[in-house]
Design a protein around this motif. Structure first.
Motif, PDB file in Angstrom:
ATOM      1  N   ALA A   1      -3.640  -3.719 -11.948  1.00 37.58           N
ATOM      2  CA  ALA A   1      -3.991  -4.290 -10.204  1.00 37.58           C
ATOM      3  C   ALA A   1      -4.357  -2.454 -10.331  1.00 37.58           C
ATOM      4  CB  ALA A   1      -2.805  -4.581  -9.787  1.00 37.58           C
ATOM      5  N   LYS A   2      -5.122  -2.491 -10.130  1.00 29.27           N
ATOM      6  CA  LYS A   2      -5.878  -0.922  -9.921  1.00 29.27           C
ATOM      7  C   LYS A   2      -6.550  -0.350  -8.812  1.00 29.27           C
ATOM      8  CE  LYS A   2      -9.313  -0.764 -13.076  1.00 29.27           C
ATOM      9  NZ  LYS A   2      -9.813  -1.938 -12.156  1.00 29.27           N
ATOM     10  N   ASP A   3      -7.434  -1.660  -8.151  1.00 31.02           N
ATOM     11  CA  ASP A   3      -7.717  -1.128  -6.818  1.00 31.02           C
ATOM     12  C   ASP A   3      -7.455  -0.551  -5.980  1.00 31.02           C
ATOM     13  OD1 ASP A   3      -9.436  -2.790  -8.393  1.00 31.02           O
ATOM     14  OD2 ASP A   3      -9.589  -4.021  -7.387  1.00 31.02           O
ATOM     15  N   PHE A   4      -5.935  -1.003  -5.921  1.00 24.45           N
ATOM     16  CA  PHE A   4      -5.062  -0.666  -4.554  1.00 24.45           C
ATOM     17  C   PHE A   4      -4.607   0.582  -4.998  1.00 24.45           C
ATOM     18  CE2 PHE A   4      -3.662  -3.542  -0.879  1.00 24.45           C
ATOM     19  CZ  PHE A   4      -4.736  -4.672  -1.136  1.00 24.45           C
ATOM     20  N   GLN A   5      -4.281   1.457  -5.929  1.00 25.96           N
ATOM     21  CA  GLN A   5      -3.809   2.591  -7.116  1.00 25.96           C
ATOM     22  C   GLN A   5      -5.219   3.538  -6.273  1.00 25.96           C
ATOM     23  OE1 GLN A   5      -3.170   2.271 -11.032  1.00 25.96           O
ATOM     24  NE2 GLN A   5      -3.198   4.621 -11.094  1.00 25.96           N
ATOM     25  N   VAL A   6      -6.290   2.977  -6.972  1.00 22.52           N
ATOM     26  CA  VAL A   6      -7.154   3.918  -6.909  1.00 22.52           C
ATOM     27  C   VAL A   6      -7.840   4.660  -5.399  1.00 22.52           C
ATOM     28  CG1 VAL A   6     -10.103   4.113  -7.339  1.00 22.52           C
ATOM     29  CG2 VAL A   6      -8.228   3.001  -9.071  1.00 22.52           C
ATOM     30  N   GLU A   7      -7.862   3.091  -4.865  1.00 24.75           N
ATOM     31  CA  GLU A   7      -7.956   3.457  -3.062  1.00 24.75           C
ATOM     32  C   GLU A   7      -7.329   4.017  -1.696  1.00 24.75           C
ATOM     33  OE1 GLU A   7     -11.461   2.653  -1.554  1.00 24.75           O
ATOM     34  OE2 GLU A   7     -11.939   2.475  -4.350  1.00 24.75           O
ATOM     35  N   TRP A   8      -6.119   3.743  -1.941  1.00 24.76           N
ATOM     36  CA  TRP A   8      -5.339   5.160  -1.701  1.00 24.76           C
ATOM     37  C   TRP A   8      -4.935   6.009  -1.967  1.00 24.76           C
ATOM     38  CZ3 TRP A   8      -3.408   3.410   2.941  1.00 24.76           C
ATOM     39  CH2 TRP A   8      -3.404   2.186   3.040  1.00 24.76           C
ATOM     40  N   THR A   9      -5.771   6.587  -3.318  1.00 24.92           N
ATOM     41  CA  THR A   9      -5.558   7.275  -4.513  1.00 24.92           C
ATOM     42  C   THR A   9      -6.447   8.648  -3.568  1.00 24.92           C
ATOM     43  OG1 THR A   9      -4.115   6.621  -6.063  1.00 24.92           O
ATOM     44  CG2 THR A   9      -4.637   9.185  -5.889  1.00 24.92           C
ATOM     45  N   LYS A  10      -7.326   7.522  -2.736  1.00 25.20           N
ATOM     46  CA  LYS A  10      -8.987   8.490  -2.502  1.00 25.20           C
ATOM     47  C   LYS A  10      -8.524   8.833  -1.101  1.00 25.20           C
ATOM     48  CE  LYS A  10     -12.191   6.155  -3.789  1.00 25.20           C
ATOM     49  NZ  LYS A  10     -13.569   5.424  -4.446  1.00 25.20           N
ATOM     50  N   PHE A  11      -7.317   7.991  -0.957  1.00 26.58           N
ATOM     51  CA  PHE A  11      -8.074   8.129   0.882  1.00 26.58           C
ATOM     52  C   PHE A  11      -6.823   9.001   0.908  1.00 26.58           C
ATOM     53  CE2 PHE A  11      -5.158   6.840   4.544  1.00 26.58           C
ATOM     54  CZ  PHE A  11      -5.934   6.674   5.656  1.00 26.58           C
ATOM     55  N   GLY A  12      -6.162   8.858   0.836  1.00 25.27           N
ATOM     56  CA  GLY A  12      -5.044  10.342   0.432  1.00 25.27           C
ATOM     57  C   GLY A  12      -5.459  11.571   0.420  1.00 25.27           C
ATOM     58  N   ALA A  13      -6.300  11.956  -1.071  1.00 23.89           N
ATOM     59  CA  ALA A  13      -7.574  13.058  -1.056  1.00 23.89           C
ATOM     60  C   ALA A  13      -8.343  13.534  -0.021  1.00 23.89           C
ATOM     61  CB  ALA A  13      -7.218  12.623  -2.765  1.00 23.89           C
ATOM     62  N   ASP A  14      -8.775  12.617   0.339  1.00 28.31           N
ATOM     63  CA  ASP A  14     -10.088  13.277   1.295  1.00 28.31           C
ATOM     64  C   ASP A  14      -9.099  13.454   2.165  1.00 28.31           C
ATOM     65  OD1 ASP A  14     -11.468  12.116  -0.462  1.00 28.31           O
ATOM     66  OD2 ASP A  14     -11.983  10.332   0.143  1.00 28.31           O
ATOM     67  N   ARG A  15      -8.262  13.560   2.227  1.00 27.68           N
ATOM     68  CA  ARG A  15      -6.954  13.221   4.617  1.00 27.68           C
ATOM     69  C   ARG A  15      -6.206  14.314   3.993  1.00 27.68           C
ATOM     70  NH1 ARG A  15      -9.559   9.284   4.200  1.00 27.68           N
ATOM     71  NH2 ARG A  15     -10.830   8.352   5.969  1.00 27.68           N
ATOM     72  N   SER A  16      -6.016  14.769   2.518  1.00 29.78           N
ATOM     73  CA  SER A  16      -5.478  16.155   2.882  1.00 29.78           C
ATOM     74  C   SER A  16      -3.464  14.874   2.788  1.00 29.78           C
ATOM     75  CB  SER A  16      -5.319  17.390   3.384  1.00 29.78           C
ATOM     76  OG  SER A  16      -6.413  17.877   2.548  1.00 29.78           O
ATOM     77  N   ILE A  17      -3.450  13.703   2.488  1.00 34.00           N
ATOM     78  CA  ILE A  17      -2.173  13.293   2.205  1.00 34.00           C
ATOM     79  C   ILE A  17      -1.366  13.536   1.329  1.00 34.00           C
ATOM     80  CG2 ILE A  17      -0.708  11.494   2.634  1.00 34.00           C
ATOM     81  CD1 ILE A  17      -2.925  10.361   4.253  1.00 34.00           C
ATOM     82  N   PRO A  18       0.036  13.545   0.806  1.00 33.39           N
ATOM     83  CA  PRO A  18       0.320  14.149  -0.541  1.00 33.39           C
ATOM     84  C   PRO A  18       0.405  13.274  -0.956  1.00 33.39           C
ATOM     85  CG  PRO A  18       1.242  15.082   1.147  1.00 33.39           C
ATOM     86  CD  PRO A  18       0.277  14.546   1.952  1.00 33.39           C
ATOM     87  N   VAL A  19      -0.037  11.796  -2.471  1.00 32.67           N
ATOM     88  CA  VAL A  19       0.389  10.793  -2.976  1.00 32.67           C
ATOM     89  C   VAL A  19       0.977  11.408  -4.151  1.00 32.67           C
ATOM     90  CG1 VAL A  19      -1.260   9.153  -4.788  1.00 32.67           C
ATOM     91  CG2 VAL A  19      -2.699  10.328  -2.363  1.00 32.67           C
ATOM     92  N   LEU A  20       1.970  10.475  -4.354  1.00 28.90           N
ATOM     93  CA  LEU A  20       2.900  10.483  -5.442  1.00 28.90           C
ATOM     94  C   LEU A  20       2.748   9.251  -6.783  1.00 28.90           C
ATOM     95  CD1 LEU A  20       6.102  11.828  -4.423  1.00 28.90           C
ATOM     96  CD2 LEU A  20       4.665  13.133  -5.702  1.00 28.90           C
TER      97      LEU A  20
END
Length: 185
Positions: free
Chosen positions: A77-96
């Motif tokens: 189930a990687k879709d949420f992982q990918v999309e939320w990571t890109k969202f954070g990276a695009d907005r300088s929100i830390p992603v762990l």
């Protein structure tokens, strides 16, 4: 009183759910605001529904303003992982990320979907997983933290003989041939 900070927790499969839920419980005891999201393609959503935990099953949009995004890395189930990571990276929100098994965030499909983006940090289970993560995401901080969910692999143990048989069939090995496996915990 809830903290002014909000952490978004993203669940994919059952392994990440089992490993991250205790962290969510601790954060909530500290009055940290938590919003939970679960990928409908993952097994975690069934557990969350049964537990009565409030969650959403949607991808990010411009109304989302988390201070941190904490993702359970998943192979299936990687879709949420990918999309939320890109969202954070695009907005300088830390992603762990927390990987539930070796390299679960380093699959080629996942890396392609990230379009060159990376989580800021990855929690991994051991030194072997650390090496995989370092090669896949050199800019991410890597933290070796163990695997609390191993105690919850009882279903795997119960089905070990069936798994062994299926593996031998798929690899076209008979019972006389040696099959060595490695499981670290």
């Amino acid at each position: 009183m809830l903290s002014e900070k909000t952490i978004y927790v993203i669940f994919g499969d059952l392994g990440s759910y089992q490993d991250i839920l205790p962290v969510v419980n601790l954060l909530e005891k500290e009055n940290i605001a938590i919003k939970i999201f679960a990928d409908g393609k993952g097994e975690a959503v069934k557990k969350i529904q049964k537990s009565g935990i409030e969650f959403e099953s949607r991808l990010p949009d411009d109304s989302d303003k988390p201070d941190l995004i904490f993702v359970g890395a998943s192979v299936t189930a990687k879709d949420f992982q990918v999309e939320w990571t890109k969202f954070g990276a695009d907005r300088s929100i830390p992603v762990l990320w927390l990987e539930d098994l070796w390299g679960s965030g380093s699959r080629l499909e996942t890396k392609k979907g990230l379009d060159g983006k990376s989580p800021d940090g990855i929690f991994v289970i051991d030194l072997a997983a650390e090496e995989i993560a370092k090669k896949s995401y050199p800019s991410a901080a890597i933290f070796v933290c163990g695997k609390t969910g191993f105690e919850n692999l009882g279903e795997f143990k119960k089905n070990a003989e069936k798994i062994r048989q299926k593996t031998r069939e798929e690899l076209e090995l008979d019972n006389k041939e040696i099959l060595a496996t490695y499981w670290s915990g």
